[in-house]
Design a protein around this motif. Structure first.
Motif, PDB file in Angstrom:
ATOM      1  N   SER A 273       0.849  -1.203   0.000  1.00  0.00           N
ATOM      2  CA  SER A 273       0.000   0.000   0.000  1.00  0.00           C
ATOM      3  C   SER A 273       0.879   1.246   0.000  1.00  0.00           C
ATOM      4  O   SER A 273       0.799   2.083  -0.906  1.00  0.00           O
ATOM      5  CB  SER A 273      -0.929   0.003   1.214  1.00  0.00           C
ATOM      6  N   HIS A 274       1.746   1.359   1.023  1.00  0.00           N
ATOM      7  CA  HIS A 274       2.688   2.475   1.020  1.00  0.00           C
ATOM      8  C   HIS A 274       3.714   2.297  -0.101  1.00  0.00           C
ATOM      9  O   HIS A 274       4.276   3.263  -0.597  1.00  0.00           O
ATOM     10  CB  HIS A 274       3.361   2.611   2.386  1.00  0.00           C
ATOM     11  N   GLY A 275       3.919   1.031  -0.488  1.00  0.00           N
ATOM     12  CA  GLY A 275       4.897   0.736  -1.536  1.00  0.00           C
ATOM     13  C   GLY A 275       4.483   1.185  -2.928  1.00  0.00           C
ATOM     14  O   GLY A 275       5.320   1.244  -3.832  1.00  0.00           O
ATOM     15  N   LEU A 299      -1.372  -4.736   4.321  1.00  0.00           N
ATOM     16  CA  LEU A 299      -1.925  -3.771   3.370  1.00  0.00           C
ATOM     17  C   LEU A 299      -3.069  -2.973   3.990  1.00  0.00           C
ATOM     18  O   LEU A 299      -3.656  -3.382   4.999  1.00  0.00           O
ATOM     19  CB  LEU A 299      -2.394  -4.491   2.107  1.00  0.00           C
ATOM     20  N   GLU A 300      -3.365  -1.854   3.332  1.00  0.00           N
ATOM     21  CA  GLU A 300      -4.436  -0.999   3.836  1.00  0.00           C
ATOM     22  C   GLU A 300      -5.764  -1.338   3.159  1.00  0.00           C
ATOM     23  O   GLU A 300      -5.848  -1.482   1.939  1.00  0.00           O
ATOM     24  CB  GLU A 300      -4.054   0.471   3.661  1.00  0.00           C
ATOM     25  N   CYS A 301      -6.794  -1.452   4.006  1.00  0.00           N
ATOM     26  CA  CYS A 301      -8.124  -1.851   3.544  1.00  0.00           C
ATOM     27  C   CYS A 301      -9.135  -1.013   4.324  1.00  0.00           C
ATOM     28  O   CYS A 301      -9.047  -0.933   5.560  1.00  0.00           O
ATOM     29  CB  CYS A 301      -8.296  -3.339   3.830  1.00  0.00           C
ATOM     30  N   SER A 310      -7.012   9.068   6.241  1.00  0.00           N
ATOM     31  CA  SER A 310      -5.654   9.072   5.697  1.00  0.00           C
ATOM     32  C   SER A 310      -5.494   7.901   4.733  1.00  0.00           C
ATOM     33  O   SER A 310      -6.097   6.846   4.914  1.00  0.00           O
ATOM     34  CB  SER A 310      -4.609   8.990   6.820  1.00  0.00           C
ATOM     35  N   ASP A 311      -4.692   8.121   3.712  1.00  0.00           N
ATOM     36  CA  ASP A 311      -4.296   7.077   2.752  1.00  0.00           C
ATOM     37  C   ASP A 311      -5.440   6.350   2.046  1.00  0.00           C
ATOM     38  O   ASP A 311      -5.319   5.156   1.702  1.00  0.00           O
ATOM     39  CB  ASP A 311      -3.355   6.063   3.432  1.00  0.00           C
ATOM     40  N   GLY A 312      -6.528   7.073   1.776  1.00  0.00           N
ATOM     41  CA  GLY A 312      -7.652   6.471   1.043  1.00  0.00           C
ATOM     42  C   GLY A 312      -7.246   5.982  -0.341  1.00  0.00           C
ATOM     43  O   GLY A 312      -7.702   4.938  -0.800  1.00  0.00           O
TER      44      GLY A 312
HETATM   45 MN    MN Z   1      -0.951   4.658   5.857  1.00  0.00          MN
END
Ligand code: MN
Ligand code: PEP
Length: 339
Positions: A273-275, A299-301, A310-312
């Motif tokens: 995700s950040h990658g 991972l972001e979900c 944040s980080d949508g």
């Molecule tokens: Mn994040």
């Protein structure tokens, strides 16, 4: 380490190096080759001032033999470390690949409990979510603090998922350790040495992210700070590095996974995700991470990425997570693992 002398170095130069080596409390073993002499130094080379030896007349270079990271090194500990996380004691670093998913930030009880159910249902073993957020701007959402940690703990009680949350400062270590199962050290804090030492003094697994411009050896030396304080439960996490490239938020260097597997016994997790910074790139990079031998993926979900605090942009939905898992399972099986 080995001191390589320049061609033509005389006996007096070699003798001078031998004396220096002995002064540093090391034992020397001189090997005379046809056109070169090398001096192997035996003992704890932390005692030696490498610079001083390198500066001696007719010395060409110093070649380290043992990696500078001792505790994290596969040379020193041959068997792979498995880090047990969460109430179900999932073994990160074992045969089963562990998937950890969840939002960037804890935003509300409803958001976390809904996400936790979906994450569990999809077959993940951990729930991530930041209660303390390291934000670039002081005006951005900074996280819910302890309230957020309580919500995460409630989600663990309902689902059995291992809770992974970031600790941003030394003063929060005990608080986060009280509620969470795994303490995350963020990329921005990879060389926050007092924080590394503080998490090294507690008995909780630590997920250490690589700094966005850290070299591999710096990454492992950061792990060494934690382990040197007595905590061996370290999971390494590659989350992408900063490059000139702009179609991604960070560049995800997956070759680091097999390289880390060559160098260290610690489990390795990838954060696509950040990658990448973009949700549409995340499933493919999750597949690649499993294929190259990562022990886990984080991972972001988010149930509603459009409204994430944040980080949508890099968060996939619970539906996206579910549909990805079946493919990941097949890839894991293809390389002799499970998921
Ligand atoms: Mn994040
Ligand atoms: C995060 O996991 O939400 C995070 C802030 O990650 P990183 O430290 O890798 O930027």
């Amino acid at each position: 380490m080995i001191v390589v002398m320049k061609p033509g170095a005389g006996k007096e130069h070699v003798q001078h190096v031998v004396e220096l080596v002995q002064e540093f409390g090391l034992k020397e073993h001189v090997i005379y080759g046809t056109d070169r002499t090398v001096v192997a130094c035996l003992g704890d080379k932390r005692m030696a001032d490498k610079g001083a030896i390198e500066n001696a007349p007719m010395v060409e270079r110093i070649v380290p033999i043992l990696a500078p990271f001792k505790r994290a090194s596969l040379e020193v500990k041959k068997e792979r470390t498995q880090v047990e996380i969460g109430p179900n004691k999932f073994s990160m670093g074992g045969r089963q690949v562990g998937i950890i998913a969840g939002p960037c930030s804890v935003e509300s009880r409803d958001q976390i409990l809904r996400t936790a159910e979906a994450v569990k249902e999809a077959g993940c073993i951990g729930l991530r979510g930041g209660a303390f957020k390291p934000r670039t701007s002081p005006y951005s959402f900074q996280g819910m603090g302890e309230e957020g940690l309580k919500i995460l703990a409630e989600a663990r009680d309902q689902t059995g998922l291992a809770i992974v949350t970031e600790v941003v400062g030394v003063e929060q270590v005990d608080l986060c350790a009280h509620y969470a199962d795994v303490l995350q050290i963020g990329a921005r804090n990879m060389q926050h040495f007092p924080l590394l030492e503080a998490v090294g003094r507690i008995d909780k697994p630590v997920l250490l992210k690589r700094g966005m411009s850290a070299h591999l050896d710096e990454f492992l030396l950061a792990a060494e700070y934690i382990m040197n304080e007595g905590n061996d439960q370290v999971i390494l996490c590659e989350r992408g590095v900063r490059t000139f490239e702009r179609y991604v938020r960070n560049t995800l260097p997956l070759a680091i996974v097999p390289e880390l597997n060559n160098l260290t016994h610690l489990p390795v997790v990838v954060d696509p995700s950040h990658g990448t910074g973009h949700a549409h790139l995340v499933p493919a990079m999750c597949r690649a991470a499993v294929a190259v031998g990562a022990d886990g993926v984080m991972l972001e979900c988010h149930p509603d990425p459009e409204h994430a605090a944040s980080d949508g942009a890099q968060s996939i939905t619970p539906e996206g997570l579910k549909s990805m898992m079946a493919t990941l399972k097949r890839i894991a099986e293809a390389i002799g693992r499970t998921l």
